[in-house]
Design an enzyme around this catalytic site. Structure first.
Site, PDB file in Angstrom:
ATOM      1  N   ASN A 223       0.844  -1.192   0.000  1.00  0.00           N
ATOM      2  CA  ASN A 223       0.000   0.000   0.000  1.00  0.00           C
ATOM      3  C   ASN A 223       0.885   1.250   0.000  1.00  0.00           C
ATOM      4  OD1 ASN A 223       0.592   0.706   2.893  1.00  0.00           O
ATOM      5  ND2 ASN A 223      -0.445  -1.255   3.229  1.00  0.00           N
ATOM      6  N   ASP A 293      -4.221  -6.502   4.687  1.00  0.00           N
ATOM      7  CA  ASP A 293      -5.293  -7.342   5.229  1.00  0.00           C
ATOM      8  C   ASP A 293      -5.179  -8.794   4.744  1.00  0.00           C
ATOM      9  OD1 ASP A 293      -6.528  -5.257   6.639  1.00  0.00           O
ATOM     10  OD2 ASP A 293      -7.560  -4.571   4.835  1.00  0.00           O
ATOM     11  N   LYS A 303       9.546 -16.617 -10.561  1.00  0.00           N
ATOM     12  CA  LYS A 303       8.774 -15.540 -11.163  1.00  0.00           C
ATOM     13  C   LYS A 303       7.678 -16.113 -12.047  1.00  0.00           C
ATOM     14  CE  LYS A 303       9.131 -11.613 -14.323  1.00  0.00           C
ATOM     15  NZ  LYS A 303      10.033 -10.823 -15.197  1.00  0.00           N
ATOM     16  N   PRO A 319      -3.495 -12.072  10.096  1.00  0.00           N
ATOM     17  CA  PRO A 319      -3.955 -11.802  11.455  1.00  0.00           C
ATOM     18  C   PRO A 319      -3.951 -10.305  11.725  1.00  0.00           C
ATOM     19  CG  PRO A 319      -1.714 -12.652  11.472  1.00  0.00           C
ATOM     20  CD  PRO A 319      -2.213 -12.795  10.066  1.00  0.00           C
ATOM     21  N   ASP A 320      -4.856  -9.846  12.571  1.00  0.00           N
ATOM     22  CA  ASP A 320      -4.926  -8.438  12.962  1.00  0.00           C
ATOM     23  C   ASP A 320      -3.930  -8.231  14.108  1.00  0.00           C
ATOM     24  OD1 ASP A 320      -5.684  -5.984  14.283  1.00  0.00           O
ATOM     25  OD2 ASP A 320      -7.530  -6.040  13.117  1.00  0.00           O
ATOM     26  N   ILE A 321      -2.845  -7.546  13.846  1.00  0.00           N
ATOM     27  CA  ILE A 321      -1.762  -7.448  14.823  1.00  0.00           C
ATOM     28  C   ILE A 321      -2.203  -6.738  16.091  1.00  0.00           C
ATOM     29  CG2 ILE A 321       0.528  -6.461  15.267  1.00  0.00           C
ATOM     30  CD1 ILE A 321       1.179  -6.937  12.320  1.00  0.00           C
ATOM     31  N   VAL A 322      -2.812  -5.562  15.947  1.00  0.00           N
ATOM     32  CA  VAL A 322      -3.167  -4.795  17.140  1.00  0.00           C
ATOM     33  C   VAL A 322      -4.236  -5.520  17.964  1.00  0.00           C
ATOM     34  CG1 VAL A 322      -4.938  -3.364  16.028  1.00  0.00           C
ATOM     35  CG2 VAL A 322      -3.683  -2.482  18.001  1.00  0.00           C
ATOM     36  N   LYS A 351     -13.733   0.378  15.558  1.00  0.00           N
ATOM     37  CA  LYS A 351     -12.502  -0.382  15.768  1.00  0.00           C
ATOM     38  C   LYS A 351     -12.032  -0.288  17.215  1.00  0.00           C
ATOM     39  CE  LYS A 351     -10.616  -0.042  11.055  1.00  0.00           C
ATOM     40  NZ  LYS A 351      -9.510   0.500  10.229  1.00  0.00           N
ATOM     41  N   LYS A 355     -11.746  -4.012  18.761  1.00  0.00           N
ATOM     42  CA  LYS A 355     -10.383  -4.513  18.992  1.00  0.00           C
ATOM     43  C   LYS A 355      -9.915  -4.335  20.432  1.00  0.00           C
ATOM     44  CE  LYS A 355      -9.071  -3.766  14.168  1.00  0.00           C
ATOM     45  NZ  LYS A 355      -8.053  -3.319  13.206  1.00  0.00           N
TER      46      LYS A 355
END
Length: 421
Positions: A223, A293, A303, A319-322, A351, A355
């Site tokens: 990103n 994500d 390649k 996985p959602d780290i936080v 969130k 979270k």
């Protein structure tokens, strides 16, 4: 390594230049000290003016050069007292044999020797002279006296000299002297921050930048995050007295001074290091990273060759780290970030609850003036209900200023932190 030059903008350096061929190096030293953000005033002896002109130092320092003991334009003729009070450090470079003798004997027959007696600031001397003059017993006696009086002596270097001799007596390079001055003030400020800073004694872990999820050896999913906000926060937390570990995705930024940096590429690598920091001890976890994500289910070993108009790639959720850190039994104070393009505050508030965070900062990255690549930001900060703190709107400012305000918000929340139920 990057430095916040503004931290030295209130520090005043008197650079005293005495007679010697090394005076030419002092001109470069002024520039290097200014590069670090110091305020510099130059004092010159008559001997120094035989080697280099005051106009050179005036142009480089941006201040008039001082050379006369009784200056009618300074404090009713007491210029040495005015300078003595102004200085945070007096650096004599080069320090001639004659100057060392005057200091040791307590003479006060010119501006510099009088300034030496009148100032409460630390005094450093960088002797530069012929190698035999340096080795002479009277010179060494004078140096011992100065050390006993609390003067910091920067030892000369060995090498060929202008007179043709070879030996000790060369003034160190300007870059080295300027770095020693910077390090001195940095350590002094760090000691104060570690005792009185808003985050004094806290261990802070910060994730920053994007992650890269490999498709094959040459392609990846990522990103637009630059890591600027996370790096600014790392610098602000360190300045507030915290011990900071920065887990950084692939970004082109210098590591903030004093911060321990750990580089990662993928989300899984970032999670592994984040968990390790939790086990090693972490009081505050700040998740500014823009973590992908999804990752590719099976990364190609080679390649992928272009064939056909379409390419199907299977993705699996990262996985959602936080959220993962927040679910741990011995969890730190959790700060999340929400970079959204619409319904910013609504998504951020959701969130925060989902979270189980203590605090979340959100911004609208669809705005070109505060988006990923911008040096500025504007944020809204929400706190968990148990803190009974109203949301804070941080108006558009540099990311460094926003980082300072976020540190203040973290400190305020910690002041009333209650156990998570």
């Amino acid at each position: 390594m990057s430095f916040d030059l503004s931290v030295f903008s209130n520090k005043n350096i008197i650079l005293a230049v005495t007679g010697g061929i090394a005076a030419y190096k002092s001109a470069i030293l002024v520039r290097r000290l200014k590069d670090y953000g110091f305020n510099v005033r130059v004092v010159m002896t008559k001997g120094a003016q035989a080697f280099i002109t005051p106009l050179t130092f005036q142009a480089l320092s941006g201040n008039p050069v001082h050379s006369e003991l009784l200056d009618p334009e300074a404090e009713a003729g007491m210029g040495h007292i005015e300078l003595a009070r102004w200085a945070d450090l007096v650096l004599v470079a080069p320090a001639s044999c004659d100057t060392l003798a005057k200091f040791a004997a307590g003479l006060a027959d010119d501006l510099l020797s009088t300034l030496y007696l009148a100032t409460k600031a630390p005094v450093w001397v960088a002797p530069a002279m012929n190698q035999q003059m340096w080795a002479a017993k009277p010179t060494q006696r004078n140096l011992n006296t100065l050390v006993e009086d609390g003067v910091h002596v920067i030892m000369p270097e060995a090498g060929s000299q202008a007179c043709g001799d070879v030996g000790l007596g060369r003034m160190p390079e300007p870059e080295d002297l300027a770095e020693q001055v910077r390090e001195y003030f940095h350590k002094a400020q760090r000691a104060i921050a570690e005792k009185f800073g808003l985050l004094a004694g806290k261990k802070v872990t910060i994730t920053a930048g994007p992650t890269r999820e490999a498709i094959d050896p040459v392609r990846y999913i990522s990103n637009h995050s630059t890591g600027k906000m996370g790096f600014a926060l790392a610098a602000a937390c360190y300045s507030a007295g915290a011990k900071v570990t920065l887990i950084a995705g692939p970004v082109s930024l210098d590591t903030p001074n004093g911060v321990e940096r750990k580089n990662v590429s993928s989300a899984m690598q970032m999670l592994d290091l984040s968990m390790q920091q939790l086990y090693d001890g972490c009081d505050i976890f700040i998740a500014t990273a823009a973590v992908a994500d999804y990752r590719v289910a099976e990364v190609s070993e080679h390649k992928i060759k272009k064939a056909g108009d379409e390419l199907a790639v299977s993705l699996v959720k990262n996985p959602d780290i936080v959220a993962t850190i927040a679910q741990q039994k011995q969890r730190p104070f959790m700060v999340g970030f929400a970079a959204e393009t619409r319904n910013v505050e609504e998504y951020a508030a959701g969130k925060l609850v989902a979270k189980k965070l203590d605090m979340i900062a959100c911004n609208d990255v669809s705005r070109a003036d505060i988006g990923f690549a911008s040096d500025q930001n504007a944020m809204t900060v929400f706190f968990a209900d148990r803190y009974e703190m109203e949301k804070r709107d941080l108006e558009k400012a540099s990311k460094q200023e926003i980082a300072q305000q976020l540190v203040e918000a973290i400190h305020d929340a910690l002041e009333q932190q209650q156990p998570v139920v």
